[in-house]
Scaffold this active site. Structure first.
Site, mmCIF file in Angstrom:
data_model
loop_
_atom_site.group_PDB
_atom_site.id
_atom_site.type_symbol
_atom_site.label_atom_id
_atom_site.label_comp_id
_atom_site.label_asym_id
_atom_site.label_seq_id
_atom_site.Cartn_x
_atom_site.Cartn_y
_atom_site.Cartn_z
ATOM 1 N N ARG A 103 -24.936 -45.372 13.026
ATOM 2 C CA ARG A 103 -25.958 -46.284 12.526
ATOM 3 C C ARG A 103 -26.927 -46.574 13.658
ATOM 4 O O ARG A 103 -26.505 -46.704 14.822
ATOM 5 C CB ARG A 103 -25.328 -47.614 12.064
ATOM 6 N N GLU A 154 -34.865 -48.151 9.083
ATOM 7 C CA GLU A 154 -35.140 -46.948 8.276
ATOM 8 C C GLU A 154 -35.763 -47.341 6.939
ATOM 9 O O GLU A 154 -35.393 -48.374 6.386
ATOM 10 C CB GLU A 154 -33.816 -46.208 8.021
ATOM 11 N N HIS A 196 -31.917 -39.467 8.753
ATOM 12 C CA HIS A 196 -30.690 -39.972 8.118
ATOM 13 C C HIS A 196 -30.296 -39.063 6.947
ATOM 14 O O HIS A 196 -30.308 -39.490 5.791
ATOM 15 C CB HIS A 196 -30.825 -41.435 7.656
#
Ligand code: 8YV
Length: 315
Positions: free
Chosen positions: A234, A263, A281
């Site tokens: 993360r 994000e 991601h």
């Protein structure tokens, strides 16, 4: 209250899975609604299960507006975007999608490791821009072989990364809450010591408050100018402003990153850095793995409405 098959969709599984679910359940599309208050006024009391994804999570105010909620079925292994203690206090069970993504996420870590050390994106640009034909070979890179790879968080994904790194002839070390007896890799009970030892630091621990800014400027300095960092965990685990400065100033050699703060609004400073390889991601972003993750959401949902035990409960 009679038992209903009403589901609030905060964030969906795969489209074909949603189509199939719609045949047997009343799916209330919170994600697509342009008047969420009106939707909740109509259905809140009927909702026993919420579907969401790790990226979207469960807004805390929404939790408070669903008095009969029993389960949150989340698409994703990480559940840092869901307030688990608040759910537990309310008697709400949360499910996630572990294991089915281990292979693709671990593959991505290796991909980022190699592409960062070997400067794949720089090389690609070198050839495409005509630099190769004009100026000859790109600058030399560094090998992964014989490097020391330190893994932060040797869970299921961390182990899958380690087993893929082994054939590259690397030395492996790890940092975690405790030494794992069945593991032969070198254990470090101190993160700075691991970073000092490692040439490549791979972040593979859960996100959330317990690991926020775990990789701080001291860890980055310990990794050093010839060290590389890979993050498939993360964004929150790394102090991102410190990382950007460290990459700009050569405090660390480079980074391969799948995850970021805020994000999808990645800090644009990353885009200007040649020593960073960016993946948006997308470590679990294959059709096969996303289908398997969605199927696990569906299986948890089906088990719940059939009165059977949840398959992958978190709390
Ligand atoms: C998901 C993830 O792609 O599983 C996780 O925790 O972060 C990713 O695999 C994403 O969160 C889906 O929303």
């Amino acid at each position: 209250m009679s038992e209903t098959r009403d589901v609030l969709v905060v964030s969906p599984a795969r489209p074909h899975q949603m189509e199939k679910l719609a045949q047997d359940y009343n799916l209330h599309r919170y994600d697509k609604s342009d008047d969420r208050d009106a939707l909740l006024a109509e259905v809140a009391d009927k909702i026993r299960l919420v579907m969401t994804t790790a990226g979207v999570g469960m807004p805390t105010d929404l939790l408070g507006r669903l008095p009969n909620l029993e389960v949150i079925a989340s698409f994703g292994v990480g559940y840092d975007s869901i307030d688990i203690p608040a759910c537990t206090a309310r008697g709400v069970k949360v499910t996630n999608t572990p294991d089915v993504l281990n292979d693709d996420v671990a593959d991505t870590a290796i991909m980022l490791m190699l592409s960062t050390l070997r400067r794949l994106v720089v090389g690609d640009r070198w050839a495409r821009s005509g630099n190769w034909s004009k100026n000859g070979a790109m600058p030399l890179t560094t090998t992964l072989h014989s490097k020391k790879v330190g893994i932060v968080g040797l869970g299921r994904i961390g182990k899958a990364i380690a087993s893929r790194a082994e054939p590259f002839g690397v030395e492996l070390g790890y940092f975690g809450r405790s030494r794992q007896n069945d593991i032969s890799y070198q254990y470090f009970d101190d993160l700075i010591a691991l970073a000092t030892w490692a040439d490549v630091l791979v972040v593979a621990c859960p996100g959330g408050n317990a690991t926020r800014d775990l990789i701080n400027i001291d860890v980055l300095k310990a990794l050093g100018a010839t060290g590389y960092i890979v993050n498939i965990a993360r964004g929150s685990v790394i102090d991102e402003p410190a990382l950007i400065t460290a990459l700009q100033d050569g405090v660390v050699g480079g980074a391969g990153l799948d995850v970021f703060h805020n994000e999808p609004h990645m800090n644009p400073a990353f885009a200007a850095l040649d020593n960073v390889v960016i993946y948006p991601h997308h470590a679990s972003g294959t059709v096969e793995t996303r289908d398997a993750m969605g199927q696990l959401v569906v299986d948890n949902l089906t088990a719940f409405f059939a009165g059977q035990p949840l398959i992958t409960p978190v709390n």
